[in-house]
Design a protein around this motif. Structure first.
Motif, PDB file in Angstrom:
ATOM      1  N   ARG A  94     -47.949 -25.856   0.737  1.00  9.48           N
ATOM      2  CA  ARG A  94     -47.742 -27.376   0.443  1.00  9.48           C
ATOM      3  C   ARG A  94     -47.653 -28.271   1.912  1.00  9.48           C
ATOM      4  NH1 ARG A  94     -43.369 -27.040  -4.468  1.00  9.48           N
ATOM      5  NH2 ARG A  94     -44.684 -25.757  -5.993  1.00  9.48           N
ATOM      6  N   ALA A  95     -46.906 -27.944   2.557  1.00  8.51           N
ATOM      7  CA  ALA A  95     -46.731 -28.707   3.782  1.00  8.51           C
ATOM      8  C   ALA A  95     -47.686 -28.044   5.020  1.00  8.51           C
ATOM      9  CB  ALA A  95     -45.450 -28.905   4.316  1.00  8.51           C
ATOM     10  N   ASN A 111     -53.494 -28.719   3.867  1.00  9.01           N
ATOM     11  CA  ASN A 111     -53.262 -29.753   2.896  1.00  9.01           C
ATOM     12  C   ASN A 111     -52.970 -30.892   4.100  1.00  9.01           C
ATOM     13  OD1 ASN A 111     -53.054 -28.987   0.209  1.00  9.01           O
ATOM     14  ND2 ASN A 111     -51.193 -27.951   0.700  1.00  9.01           N
ATOM     15  N   GLY A 112     -52.405 -30.791   5.070  1.00  7.50           N
ATOM     16  CA  GLY A 112     -52.259 -32.002   6.117  1.00  7.50           C
ATOM     17  C   GLY A 112     -53.567 -32.448   6.555  1.00  7.50           C
ATOM     18  N   SER A 148     -51.004 -35.934  -1.369  1.00 11.77           N
ATOM     19  CA  SER A 148     -50.792 -34.489  -1.235  1.00 11.77           C
ATOM     20  C   SER A 148     -52.104 -34.028  -1.146  1.00 11.77           C
ATOM     21  CB  SER A 148     -50.054 -33.975  -2.330  1.00 11.77           C
ATOM     22  OG  SER A 148     -50.259 -34.239  -3.721  1.00 11.77           O
TER      23      SER A 148
END
Length: 274
Positions: A114-115, A119-120, A130
């Protein structure tokens, strides 16, 4: 005497492997309270066990199929397509086999978590709050991690088999007008089948018993037999149920290994007769 020479290794095997395994089986049958199979009926009736069994088989079969396909393609490229650094890549496969499974999962989390980087990059480009990549905590994430980790276990025996393949066979096939796909299908694949069987059977057994990948992906809704064993023993303190699931897991692994040996033996007999 021959039996005297065999006694020490048999004693070591019995002490460090067979005896603990016997304790697990005895506990699953009621321990010191008498022999009974009641615990098996109770565990088999639980939805959690059936879900864990289904997840284990589906993920193991899917990961093995993915590793076989990907490993075969990559081994073909490394063995038969000249490119700079090909030997270094082949050596890296050997090094990769020594990596712990959780390390590969951790690397995937850095990329697709997720991080993670994917995704970034998405949020930097689109400005969204997000990113869209949130699959590592699902069955698909576990499957991707296992395919990534176990593919080199397929590649290693394939590269060994390809190194012994006579290049003259490939040159003759090419001189007769055979295209690359036909050469792979008619010349290379038959020679690679024993290596594929060996690598695939190893990966299948290892996938059935994989614990670290499922744990490190954080896939809470994906429970496999090893995870269920941990949950029953450590979290619930139900050692009898944990031993029942362990015996089932051992039976699956042993049955698959016996099937592999049977197929391998019959294949060897056919080749010897031919």
């Amino acid at each position: 005497m021959p039996w005297a020479l065999a006694l020490p290794p048999v004693a070591v095997l019995g002490l460090f492997f067979l005896y603990p395994l016997g304790l697990v089986v005895r506990e699953s049958l009621g321990g010191d309270g008498g022999t009974t199979t009641a615990a098996y009926g109770q565990v088999f009736a639980q939805d959690a066990f059936r879900d864990a069994l289904g997840n284990t088989v589906l993920i193991a079969v899917g990961a093995t199929a993915g590793a076989l396909v990907l490993g075969f393609v990559l081994a073909l490229v490394i063995a038969f397509v000249p490119f700079p650094g090909g030997r270094a890549v082949g050596r890296f496969v050997d090094v990769f086999l020594s990596f712990p499974s959780f390390l590969i999962t951790l690397a995937l989390l850095f990329v697709y978590g997720r991080a993670g980087m994917a995704n970034g990059l998405w949020t930097d480009v689109t400005g969204d709050a997000s990113g869209p990549f949130d699959f590592l905590h699902t069955r698909w994430g576990v499957l991707l991690a296992e395919v990534t980790y176990f593919t080199p276990f397929v590649m290693r025996p394939l590269l060994a088999a390809f190194s012994q393949l006579e290049t003259a066979q490939l040159e003759v096939a090419a001189s007769l007008g055979a295209k690359a796909p036909r050469i792979v299908r008619r010349v290379i694949l038959p020679e690679a089948l024993p290596a594929l069987a060996a690598g695939g059977s190893l990966v299948l057994v290892m996938c059935l018993n994989e614990f670290g990948i499922v744990l490190f992906t954080g896939a809470k809704d994906v429970t496999t037999l090893p995870v269920l064993i941990y949950s029953r023993a450590i979290l619930d303190g139900d050692w009898t149920a944990a031993c029942v699931v362990a015996v089932v897991n051992i039976a699956l692994s042993g049955g698959l290994y016996a099937l592999y040996r049977t197929v391998l033996t019959r294949g060897g007999l056919r080749r010897a007769r031919a």
